[in-house]
Design an enzyme around this catalytic site. Structure first.
Site, PDB file in Angstrom:
ATOM      1  N   LYS A 159      21.154 -84.004 -68.888  1.00 10.67           N
ATOM      2  CA  LYS A 159      21.577 -85.137 -68.054  1.00 10.67           C
ATOM      3  C   LYS A 159      21.181 -86.497 -68.638  1.00 10.67           C
ATOM      4  O   LYS A 159      21.926 -87.471 -68.525  1.00 10.67           O
ATOM      5  CB  LYS A 159      21.030 -84.978 -66.631  1.00 10.67           C
ATOM      6  CG  LYS A 159      21.661 -83.787 -65.899  1.00 10.67           C
ATOM      7  CD  LYS A 159      21.188 -83.691 -64.464  1.00 10.67           C
ATOM      8  CE  LYS A 159      21.807 -82.487 -63.781  1.00 10.67           C
ATOM      9  NZ  LYS A 159      21.473 -82.422 -62.349  1.00 10.67           N
TER      10      LYS A 159
ATOM     11  N   GLY B 156      14.064 -84.869 -61.440  1.00  6.72           N
ATOM     12  CA  GLY B 156      15.372 -85.511 -61.560  1.00  6.72           C
ATOM     13  C   GLY B 156      16.119 -85.592 -60.237  1.00  6.72           C
ATOM     14  O   GLY B 156      16.690 -86.630 -59.896  1.00  6.72           O
ATOM     15  N   ALA B 157      16.118 -84.519 -59.476  1.00  3.16           N
ATOM     16  CA  ALA B 157      16.856 -84.511 -58.218  1.00  3.16           C
ATOM     17  C   ALA B 157      16.236 -85.485 -57.218  1.00  3.16           C
ATOM     18  O   ALA B 157      16.943 -86.142 -56.449  1.00  3.16           O
ATOM     19  CB  ALA B 157      16.875 -83.101 -57.631  1.00  3.16           C
TER      20      ALA B 157
ATOM     21  N   ASP C 141      24.878 -86.550 -57.655  1.00  2.00           N
ATOM     22  CA  ASP C 141      23.898 -85.861 -56.805  1.00  2.00           C
ATOM     23  C   ASP C 141      23.558 -86.689 -55.563  1.00  2.00           C
ATOM     24  O   ASP C 141      23.341 -86.139 -54.482  1.00  2.00           O
ATOM     25  CB  ASP C 141      22.613 -85.556 -57.593  1.00  2.00           C
ATOM     26  CG  ASP C 141      22.749 -84.281 -58.422  1.00  2.00           C
ATOM     27  OD1 ASP C 141      23.669 -83.488 -58.147  1.00  2.00           O
ATOM     28  OD2 ASP C 141      21.934 -84.100 -59.347  1.00  2.00           O
TER      29      ASP C 141
ATOM     30  N   GLY D 112       8.380 -83.672 -54.171  1.00  2.00           N
ATOM     31  CA  GLY D 112       8.856 -83.581 -55.552  1.00  2.00           C
ATOM     32  C   GLY D 112       9.233 -84.941 -56.115  1.00  2.00           C
ATOM     33  O   GLY D 112       9.536 -85.880 -55.358  1.00  2.00           O
ATOM     34  N   ALA D 113       9.170 -85.050 -57.433  1.00  2.00           N
ATOM     35  CA  ALA D 113       9.501 -86.317 -58.099  1.00  2.00           C
ATOM     36  C   ALA D 113      10.232 -86.055 -59.412  1.00  2.00           C
ATOM     37  O   ALA D 113      10.104 -86.811 -60.374  1.00  2.00           O
ATOM     38  CB  ALA D 113       8.229 -87.131 -58.337  1.00  2.00           C
TER      39      ALA D 113
ATOM     40  N   THR E 104       2.181 -83.584 -59.467  1.00  3.00           N
ATOM     41  CA  THR E 104       1.711 -84.487 -60.520  1.00  3.00           C
ATOM     42  C   THR E 104       1.935 -85.920 -60.035  1.00  3.00           C
ATOM     43  O   THR E 104       3.058 -86.432 -60.051  1.00  3.00           O
ATOM     44  CB  THR E 104       2.501 -84.232 -61.821  1.00  3.00           C
ATOM     45  OG1 THR E 104       2.481 -82.827 -62.090  1.00  3.00           O
ATOM     46  CG2 THR E 104       1.904 -84.991 -62.998  1.00  3.00           C
TER      47      THR E 104
HETATM   48  N1  LIG Z   1      21.583 -78.279 -54.359  1.00  2.00           N
HETATM   49  C1  LIG Z   1      21.894 -78.943 -55.452  1.00  2.00           C
HETATM   50  O1  LIG Z   1      23.041 -79.368 -55.645  1.00  2.00           O
HETATM   51  C2  LIG Z   1      20.832 -79.248 -56.458  1.00  2.00           C
HETATM   52  C3  LIG Z   1      20.984 -80.331 -57.347  1.00  2.00           C
HETATM   53  C4  LIG Z   1      19.965 -80.594 -58.269  1.00  2.00           C
HETATM   54  C5  LIG Z   1      18.833 -79.767 -58.307  1.00  2.00           C
HETATM   55  N2  LIG Z   1      18.733 -78.726 -57.434  1.00  2.00           N
HETATM   56  C6  LIG Z   1      17.515 -77.876 -57.445  1.00  2.00           C
HETATM   57  O2  LIG Z   1      16.404 -78.710 -57.189  1.00  2.00           O
HETATM   58  C7  LIG Z   1      15.250 -78.238 -57.857  1.00  2.00           C
HETATM   59  C8  LIG Z   1      14.596 -79.366 -58.661  1.00  2.00           C
HETATM   60  O3  LIG Z   1      15.493 -79.815 -59.658  1.00  2.00           O
HETATM   61  P1  LIG Z   1      15.095 -81.002 -60.654  1.00  2.00           P
HETATM   62  O4  LIG Z   1      16.249 -81.187 -61.565  1.00  2.00           O
HETATM   63  O5  LIG Z   1      14.564 -82.174 -59.908  1.00  2.00           O
HETATM   64  O6  LIG Z   1      13.882 -80.331 -61.476  1.00  2.00           O
HETATM   65  P2  LIG Z   1      12.686 -81.053 -62.264  1.00  2.00           P
HETATM   66  O7  LIG Z   1      13.108 -82.382 -62.753  1.00  2.00           O
HETATM   67  O8  LIG Z   1      12.216 -80.026 -63.238  1.00  2.00           O
HETATM   68  O9  LIG Z   1      11.544 -81.271 -61.154  1.00  2.00           O
HETATM   69  C9  LIG Z   1      10.881 -80.171 -60.580  1.00  2.00           C
HETATM   70  C10 LIG Z   1      10.004 -80.654 -59.428  1.00  2.00           C
HETATM   71  O10 LIG Z   1       9.436 -79.503 -58.796  1.00  2.00           O
HETATM   72  C11 LIG Z   1       8.000 -79.629 -58.780  1.00  2.00           C
HETATM   73  N3  LIG Z   1       7.383 -78.306 -58.885  1.00  2.00           N
HETATM   74  C12 LIG Z   1       7.824 -77.261 -59.629  1.00  2.00           C
HETATM   75  N4  LIG Z   1       7.002 -76.211 -59.452  1.00  2.00           N
HETATM   76  C13 LIG Z   1       6.032 -76.608 -58.581  1.00  2.00           C
HETATM   77  C14 LIG Z   1       4.898 -75.965 -57.996  1.00  2.00           C
HETATM   78  N5  LIG Z   1       4.596 -74.699 -58.279  1.00  2.00           N
HETATM   79  N6  LIG Z   1       4.122 -76.668 -57.130  1.00  2.00           N
HETATM   80  C15 LIG Z   1       4.440 -77.953 -56.826  1.00  2.00           C
HETATM   81  N7  LIG Z   1       5.484 -78.615 -57.355  1.00  2.00           N
HETATM   82  C16 LIG Z   1       6.295 -77.946 -58.213  1.00  2.00           C
HETATM   83  C17 LIG Z   1       7.696 -80.515 -59.965  1.00  2.00           C
HETATM   84  O11 LIG Z   1       6.406 -81.085 -59.827  1.00  2.00           O
HETATM   85  P3  LIG Z   1       5.576 -81.600 -61.132  1.00  2.00           P
HETATM   86  O12 LIG Z   1       6.106 -82.968 -61.445  1.00  2.00           O
HETATM   87  O13 LIG Z   1       4.168 -81.604 -60.672  1.00  2.00           O
HETATM   88  O14 LIG Z   1       5.844 -80.605 -62.227  1.00  2.00           O
HETATM   89  C18 LIG Z   1       8.844 -81.546 -59.855  1.00  2.00           C
HETATM   90  O15 LIG Z   1       8.574 -82.479 -58.834  1.00  2.00           O
HETATM   91  C19 LIG Z   1      15.724 -77.052 -58.713  1.00  2.00           C
HETATM   92  O16 LIG Z   1      15.446 -75.874 -58.007  1.00  2.00           O
HETATM   93  C20 LIG Z   1      17.233 -77.269 -58.809  1.00  2.00           C
HETATM   94  O17 LIG Z   1      17.942 -76.049 -58.967  1.00  2.00           O
HETATM   95  C21 LIG Z   1      19.688 -78.458 -56.508  1.00  2.00           C
END
Ligand SMILES: NC(=O)c1ccc[n+]([C@@H]2O[C@H](COP(=O)([O-])OP(=O)(O)OC[C@H]3O[C@@H](n4cnc5c(N)ncnc54)[C@H](OP(=O)(O)O)[C@@H]3O)[C@@H](O)[C@H]2O)c1
Length: 276
Positions: free
Chosen positions: A65, A130-131, A101, A127-128, A153
């Site tokens: 992305k 990409g989404a 998104d 959470g912080a 974090t």
């Molecule tokens: N429904 C939809 O259309 C849609 C669209 C986009 C994304 N999503 C889903 O949303 C989720 C996040 O996507 P993203 O792109 O934002 O991912 P990302 O950028 O990798 O961010 C992941 C987030 O999850 C946190 N996290 C992961 N494991 C954790 C744990 N064990 N304990 C606490 N915090 C944890 C991370 O915290 P840290 O910073 O501390 O690592 C970070 O805030 C994914 O499951 C994705 O499939 C859904």
């Protein structure tokens, strides 16, 4: 025949071809939408060759992305706000980038929880990543009074707050219960709960009864987080609607028809999630 695709690495898991394939068939449009596995080192070349390869545009999933945002000739405000793009199209030979998104999340929230109101109560974001950027941007644009961000974090939450200004406040991950009880909307944007792995540790007992609880994880469709909120009588919003609505602007740009998110489409994707 117009051609579009989704690129990612890996890309096999993407359900976008099912969504766009459904709409192409429903509207009788002669077009294709395929999955293309593109290695990180090949993204820039792939995007530069889109037109020559016969594509009208593409979706972009992880981890491309930011690279897609960088490769574009023009960027819509939705992409600039979050420094990432998930939808690209060609316009007069120029590659235009957007991030749908925000549109997908907010449209789905409005559809599944009409009347939600964050003018006088905070929004809590877990959470912080990409989404979270896309969703925080949506709430700020919608006029939310305060957006509280909780992330394991903390430095990532602080970076997010820096991007969007003083209406975004940062709290320790440990305070996510105590500081969310008065929230108008609570959103899980972390990957926790995907395939029922991990727990967010939220106790809804003392939450405001009008709080709307949303998850962007959609496998399973009702995560444990949403199930617990529903059992406390709170309104819930699942993540599948975001996935479906975020696909609308891309289809419109590529194929020239505004598609509708129908129950039939939802059922098709649910059947796929459930392996039926
Ligand atoms: N429904 C939809 O259309 C849609 C669209 C986009 C994304 N999503 C889903 O949303 C989720 C996040 O996507 P993203 O792109 O934002 O991912 P990302 O950028 O990798 O961010 C992941 C987030 O999850 C946190 N996290 C992961 N494991 C954790 C744990 N064990 N304990 C606490 N915090 C944890 C991370 O915290 P840290 O910073 O501390 O690592 C970070 O805030 C994914 O499951 C994705 O499939 C859904």
């Amino acid at each position: 025949m117009k051609r579009a695709c989704v690129i990612g690495w890996p890309v096999e898991h993407s359900r976008s071809p099912l969504v766009h394939g459904y709409w192409l068939k429903t509207y009788g449009i002669e077009g294709t939408y395929t999955k293309e596995a593109v290695r990180p080192e090949e993204v820039a070349h792939f995007l530069r060759s889109l037109a020559a390869d016969g594509y009208v545009g593409c979706n972009v999933t992880l981890p491309h992305k930011a690279a897609a945002f960088a490769a574009a000739d023009e960027r819509q405000p939705s992409a600039t706000a979050v420094s990432a793009a998930n939808t690209l199209w060609l316009q007069d030979g120029r590659l235009v980038a957007a991030n749908t998104d925000t549109y997908g999340f907010m449209t789905n929230l409005n559809a599944q929880a009409p009347g939600w109101d964050a003018r006088n109560a905070p929004v809590s974001i877990l959470g912080a990543g990409g989404a979270a950027y896309a969703i925080v941007y949506g709430f700020i644009e919608a006029g939310a009074k305060e957006v509280r961000v909780f992330n394991r974090t903390r430095t990532r939450a602080e970076a997010l707050a820096q991007t969007f200004g003083p209406r975004v406040t940062v709290f320790d991950w440990e305070d996510r219960n105590a500081q969310s009880r008065d929230a108008a909307v609570l959103v899980n944007t972390t990957a926790i709960g995907m395939n029922r792995e991990g727990t967010l540790g939220i106790d809804f007992t003392a939450f405001d009864k009008d709080c709307v609880v949303a998850d962007i994880v959609y496998v399973p469709l009702e995560t444990d987080f949403l199930a617990q909120a529903r059992q406390r009588g709170l309104r819930t919003v699942d993540g599948l609607g975001m996935l479906l609505h975020q696909a609308v602007p891309g289809f419109e740009k590529w194929f020239g028809h505004t598609p509708v998110v129908t129950n039939e489409l939802r059922d098709l994707i649910i059947a796929d999630i459930e392996g039926r």
